[in-house]
Scaffold this motif. Structure first.
Motif, PDB file in Angstrom:
ATOM      1  N   PRO A  36       0.828  -1.209   0.000  1.00 50.39           N
ATOM      2  CA  PRO A  36       0.000   0.000   0.000  1.00 50.39           C
ATOM      3  C   PRO A  36       0.861   1.257   0.000  1.00 50.39           C
ATOM      4  CG  PRO A  36      -0.016  -1.024   2.164  1.00 50.39           C
ATOM      5  CD  PRO A  36       0.751  -1.940   1.267  1.00 50.39           C
ATOM      6  N   ALA A  37       0.406   2.272  -0.688  1.00 55.44           N
ATOM      7  CA  ALA A  37       1.155   3.526  -0.777  1.00 55.44           C
ATOM      8  C   ALA A  37       1.318   4.186   0.583  1.00 55.44           C
ATOM      9  CB  ALA A  37       0.461   4.473  -1.751  1.00 55.44           C
ATOM     10  N   SER A  38       0.346   4.014   1.456  1.00 53.95           N
ATOM     11  CA  SER A  38       0.384   4.665   2.768  1.00 53.95           C
ATOM     12  C   SER A  38       1.514   4.142   3.651  1.00 53.95           C
ATOM     13  CB  SER A  38      -0.955   4.483   3.483  1.00 53.95           C
ATOM     14  OG  SER A  38      -1.240   3.105   3.633  1.00 53.95           O
ATOM     15  N   ALA A  39       1.981   2.928   3.424  1.00 53.35           N
ATOM     16  CA  ALA A  39       3.027   2.332   4.256  1.00 53.35           C
ATOM     17  C   ALA A  39       4.344   2.144   3.512  1.00 53.35           C
ATOM     18  CB  ALA A  39       2.547   0.990   4.803  1.00 53.35           C
ATOM     19  N   TRP A  40       4.466   2.680   2.317  1.00 52.73           N
ATOM     20  CA  TRP A  40       5.611   2.383   1.466  1.00 52.73           C
ATOM     21  C   TRP A  40       6.948   2.784   2.092  1.00 52.73           C
ATOM     22  CZ3 TRP A  40       8.608  -0.286  -0.996  1.00 52.73           C
ATOM     23  CH2 TRP A  40       9.543   0.149  -1.934  1.00 52.73           C
ATOM     24  N   LEU A  41       7.053   3.943   2.720  1.00 52.08           N
ATOM     25  CA  LEU A  41       8.336   4.371   3.277  1.00 52.08           C
ATOM     26  C   LEU A  41       8.811   3.436   4.389  1.00 52.08           C
ATOM     27  CD1 LEU A  41      10.589   6.454   3.147  1.00 52.08           C
ATOM     28  CD2 LEU A  41       9.315   7.841   4.781  1.00 52.08           C
ATOM     29  N   GLY A  70      -8.122  -2.931 -22.019  1.00 55.88           N
ATOM     30  CA  GLY A  70      -9.034  -1.994 -21.377  1.00 55.88           C
ATOM     31  C   GLY A  70      -9.905  -2.603 -20.304  1.00 55.88           C
ATOM     32  N   ASN A  71      -9.632  -3.843 -19.920  1.00 55.42           N
ATOM     33  CA  ASN A  71     -10.445  -4.513 -18.896  1.00 55.42           C
ATOM     34  C   ASN A  71      -9.872  -4.364 -17.497  1.00 55.42           C
ATOM     35  OD1 ASN A  71     -12.223  -5.447 -20.861  1.00 55.42           O
ATOM     36  ND2 ASN A  71     -10.955  -7.231 -21.278  1.00 55.42           N
ATOM     37  N   TRP A  72      -8.861  -3.523 -17.326  1.00 54.58           N
ATOM     38  CA  TRP A  72      -8.226  -3.308 -16.031  1.00 54.58           C
ATOM     39  C   TRP A  72      -9.179  -2.552 -15.129  1.00 54.58           C
ATOM     40  CZ3 TRP A  72      -4.079  -5.164 -13.669  1.00 54.58           C
ATOM     41  CH2 TRP A  72      -3.552  -4.495 -12.573  1.00 54.58           C
ATOM     42  N   GLU A  73      -9.392  -3.040 -13.925  1.00 58.34           N
ATOM     43  CA  GLU A  73     -10.358  -2.411 -13.031  1.00 58.34           C
ATOM     44  C   GLU A  73      -9.733  -1.884 -11.747  1.00 58.34           C
ATOM     45  OE1 GLU A  73     -13.737  -4.909 -12.406  1.00 58.34           O
ATOM     46  OE2 GLU A  73     -14.078  -5.174 -14.540  1.00 58.34           O
ATOM     47  N   ASP A  74      -8.411  -1.920 -11.648  1.00 58.85           N
ATOM     48  CA  ASP A  74      -7.738  -1.414 -10.458  1.00 58.85           C
ATOM     49  C   ASP A  74      -7.285   0.023 -10.726  1.00 58.85           C
ATOM     50  OD1 ASP A  74      -6.586  -1.339  -7.962  1.00 58.85           O
ATOM     51  OD2 ASP A  74      -5.511  -3.218  -8.176  1.00 58.85           O
ATOM     52  N   ARG A  75      -6.444   0.555  -9.852  1.00 60.36           N
ATOM     53  CA  ARG A  75      -5.965   1.913 -10.020  1.00 60.36           C
ATOM     54  C   ARG A  75      -5.092   2.040 -11.260  1.00 60.36           C
ATOM     55  NH1 ARG A  75      -4.189   1.436  -4.176  1.00 60.36           N
ATOM     56  NH2 ARG A  75      -4.381  -0.648  -4.954  1.00 60.36           N
ATOM     57  N   ARG A  76      -5.023   3.263 -11.797  1.00 58.63           N
ATOM     58  CA  ARG A  76      -4.379   3.488 -13.087  1.00 58.63           C
ATOM     59  C   ARG A  76      -2.854   3.537 -13.017  1.00 58.63           C
ATOM     60  NH1 ARG A  76      -5.347   8.644 -17.187  1.00 58.63           N
ATOM     61  NH2 ARG A  76      -3.676   8.069 -18.606  1.00 58.63           N
ATOM     62  N   PHE A  77      -2.291   4.263 -12.052  1.00 57.88           N
ATOM     63  CA  PHE A  77      -0.845   4.489 -12.027  1.00 57.88           C
ATOM     64  C   PHE A  77      -0.166   3.709 -10.914  1.00 57.88           C
ATOM     65  CE2 PHE A  77      -2.556   8.356 -13.969  1.00 57.88           C
ATOM     66  CZ  PHE A  77      -1.826   8.378 -15.143  1.00 57.88           C
ATOM     67  N   ALA A  78       1.053   3.254 -11.203  1.00 59.45           N
ATOM     68  CA  ALA A  78       1.861   2.570 -10.200  1.00 59.45           C
ATOM     69  C   ALA A  78       3.323   2.945 -10.409  1.00 59.45           C
ATOM     70  CB  ALA A  78       1.702   1.060 -10.307  1.00 59.45           C
ATOM     71  N   ALA A  79       4.059   2.955  -9.303  1.00 54.35           N
ATOM     72  CA  ALA A  79       5.514   3.074  -9.355  1.00 54.35           C
ATOM     73  C   ALA A  79       6.064   1.694  -9.022  1.00 54.35           C
ATOM     74  CB  ALA A  79       6.009   4.112  -8.359  1.00 54.35           C
ATOM     75  N   VAL A  80       6.993   1.213  -9.831  1.00 57.40           N
ATOM     76  CA  VAL A  80       7.551  -0.121  -9.651  1.00 57.40           C
ATOM     77  C   VAL A  80       9.044   0.013  -9.344  1.00 57.40           C
ATOM     78  CG1 VAL A  80       7.933  -2.380 -10.685  1.00 57.40           C
ATOM     79  CG2 VAL A  80       5.855  -1.110 -11.211  1.00 57.40           C
ATOM     80  N   TYR A  81       9.445  -0.570  -8.230  1.00 56.39           N
ATOM     81  CA  TYR A  81      10.829  -0.507  -7.768  1.00 56.39           C
ATOM     82  C   TYR A  81      11.464  -1.879  -7.948  1.00 56.39           C
ATOM     83  CZ  TYR A  81       9.499   3.885  -5.577  1.00 56.39           C
ATOM     84  OH  TYR A  81       9.053   5.162  -5.368  1.00 56.39           O
ATOM     85  N   HIS A  82      12.665  -1.903  -8.505  1.00 57.32           N
ATOM     86  CA  HIS A  82      13.402  -3.142  -8.710  1.00 57.32           C
ATOM     87  C   HIS A  82      14.579  -3.135  -7.734  1.00 57.32           C
ATOM     88  CE1 HIS A  82      11.136  -3.982 -12.386  1.00 57.32           C
ATOM     89  NE2 HIS A  82      11.148  -2.680 -12.527  1.00 57.32           N
ATOM     90  N   VAL A  96       3.875  -0.212  -6.175  1.00 52.34           N
ATOM     91  CA  VAL A  96       3.126   0.679  -5.298  1.00 52.34           C
ATOM     92  C   VAL A  96       2.119   1.431  -6.155  1.00 52.34           C
ATOM     93  CG1 VAL A  96       3.269   2.515  -3.587  1.00 52.34           C
ATOM     94  CG2 VAL A  96       5.213   0.980  -3.907  1.00 52.34           C
ATOM     95  N   PHE A  97       0.833   1.142  -5.967  1.00 55.35           N
ATOM     96  CA  PHE A  97      -0.202   1.834  -6.734  1.00 55.35           C
ATOM     97  C   PHE A  97      -0.489   3.196  -6.130  1.00 55.35           C
ATOM     98  CE2 PHE A  97      -1.070  -2.445  -8.231  1.00 55.35           C
ATOM     99  CZ  PHE A  97      -1.340  -2.221  -9.574  1.00 55.35           C
ATOM    100  N   CYS A  98      -0.677   4.191  -6.984  1.00 53.09           N
ATOM    101  CA  CYS A  98      -1.039   5.538  -6.535  1.00 53.09           C
ATOM    102  C   CYS A  98      -2.511   5.528  -6.151  1.00 53.09           C
ATOM    103  CB  CYS A  98      -0.796   6.556  -7.633  1.00 53.09           C
ATOM    104  SG  CYS A  98       0.903   6.587  -8.221  1.00 53.09           S
ATOM    105  N   PRO A  99      -2.850   6.027  -4.961  1.00 54.94           N
ATOM    106  CA  PRO A  99      -4.247   5.967  -4.506  1.00 54.94           C
ATOM    107  C   PRO A  99      -5.228   6.780  -5.349  1.00 54.94           C
ATOM    108  CG  PRO A  99      -2.764   6.485  -2.680  1.00 54.94           C
ATOM    109  CD  PRO A  99      -1.955   6.535  -3.929  1.00 54.94           C
ATOM    110  N   ASP A 100      -4.773   7.883  -5.953  1.00 53.90           N
ATOM    111  CA  ASP A 100      -5.673   8.769  -6.700  1.00 53.90           C
ATOM    112  C   ASP A 100      -5.240   8.825  -8.158  1.00 53.90           C
ATOM    113  OD1 ASP A 100      -7.391  10.719  -7.604  1.00 53.90           O
ATOM    114  OD2 ASP A 100      -6.644  12.301  -6.285  1.00 53.90           O
ATOM    115  N   ASP A 101      -6.111   8.400  -9.069  1.00 55.11           N
ATOM    116  CA  ASP A 101      -5.786   8.417 -10.495  1.00 55.11           C
ATOM    117  C   ASP A 101      -5.669   9.830 -11.052  1.00 55.11           C
ATOM    118  OD1 ASP A 101      -5.770   5.683 -10.528  1.00 55.11           O
ATOM    119  OD2 ASP A 101      -7.780   5.479 -11.372  1.00 55.11           O
ATOM    120  N   ASN A 102      -6.392  10.771 -10.496  1.00 47.04           N
ATOM    121  CA  ASN A 102      -6.364  12.148 -11.005  1.00 47.04           C
ATOM    122  C   ASN A 102      -5.131  12.916 -10.551  1.00 47.04           C
ATOM    123  OD1 ASN A 102      -8.854  11.854 -12.334  1.00 47.04           O
ATOM    124  ND2 ASN A 102      -9.921  12.172 -10.406  1.00 47.04           N
ATOM    125  N   ALA A 103      -4.569  12.550  -9.431  1.00 47.84           N
ATOM    126  CA  ALA A 103      -3.349  13.171  -8.920  1.00 47.84           C
ATOM    127  C   ALA A 103      -2.440  12.067  -8.382  1.00 47.84           C
ATOM    128  CB  ALA A 103      -3.683  14.184  -7.836  1.00 47.84           C
TER     129      ALA A 103
END
Length: 197
Positions: A36-41, A70-82, A96-103
């Protein structure tokens, strides 16, 4: 290799609490951990200090808006760390998925792995993902006056503006795109007897 991977899966499940793991999957001998983005740090610190992932080798943004036809139903943006653990000789992918697609926004982990500085700037520049707490979040690949984020799926392929050097003004000027849409598939014309021998 299989024992190393199963050992890492066990260590991840014991080091991270239940709400810190959204999903943990193994595919093609690679582990993907979604957090979850809220606990990422705090999770990033655990991955470095408890599990030995001392290096982050890459960060990329992803736009899932047209994923899976186009059948994806989860959040739009994610940051992926390797991540890479040199001591254990194993890699880990953290999504880590971004909680808000608009921001789209994710906390920066520059304080955990200082090498992610430019990677996070690149994901900001190309996808518009804001990394809060980043020490110098500004464009890195496009021009400072660039409008939009070119790796988003809704960004037009010809862009919004073009730039050129104007001789009369003696500087670079921006103007609306003047390129006419055209067919880019080459036409092949062959002789009647082509290939016959």
């Amino acid at each position: 290799m299989a024992s190393r991977i199963s050992d890492l899966m066990d260590r991840l499940q014991s080091a991270l609490s239940e709400p810190e793991i959204v999903s943990l999957k193994l595919a093609l001998d690679e582990i993907t951990l979604v957090v979850p983005a809220s606990a990422w740090l705090s999770i990033a610190y655990k991955l470095r200090d408890l599990l030995g992932f001392e290096t982050c080798v890459d960060v990329c943004g992803i736009d899932y808006s047209i994923y899976g036809d186009g059948n994806w139903e989860d959040r739009r943006f994610a940051a992926v760390y390797h991540l890479l653990s040199i001591a254990h000789n194993i890699r880990l992918r953290v999504r880590v998925f971004c909680p808000d697609d608009n921001a789209p926004e994710v906390v920066s982990v520059n304080e955990v792995w200082p090498g992610v500085n430019w990677f996070e700037r690149e994901a900001y520049d190309l996808f518009g993902i804001v990394f809060t707490g980043h020490p110098d979040l500004r464009r890195i690949l496009t021009d400072y006056g660039f409008v939009g984020h070119p790796f988003r799926k809704d960004f037009p392929t010809s862009g919004y503006v073009e730039m050129r050097y104007d001789e009369t003004e003696g500087r670079v000027v921006y103007q609306p795109v003047t390129i006419d849409p055209r067919e880019v598939v080459p036409r092949v014309i062959r002789e009647e007897q082509y290939g016959d021998r």
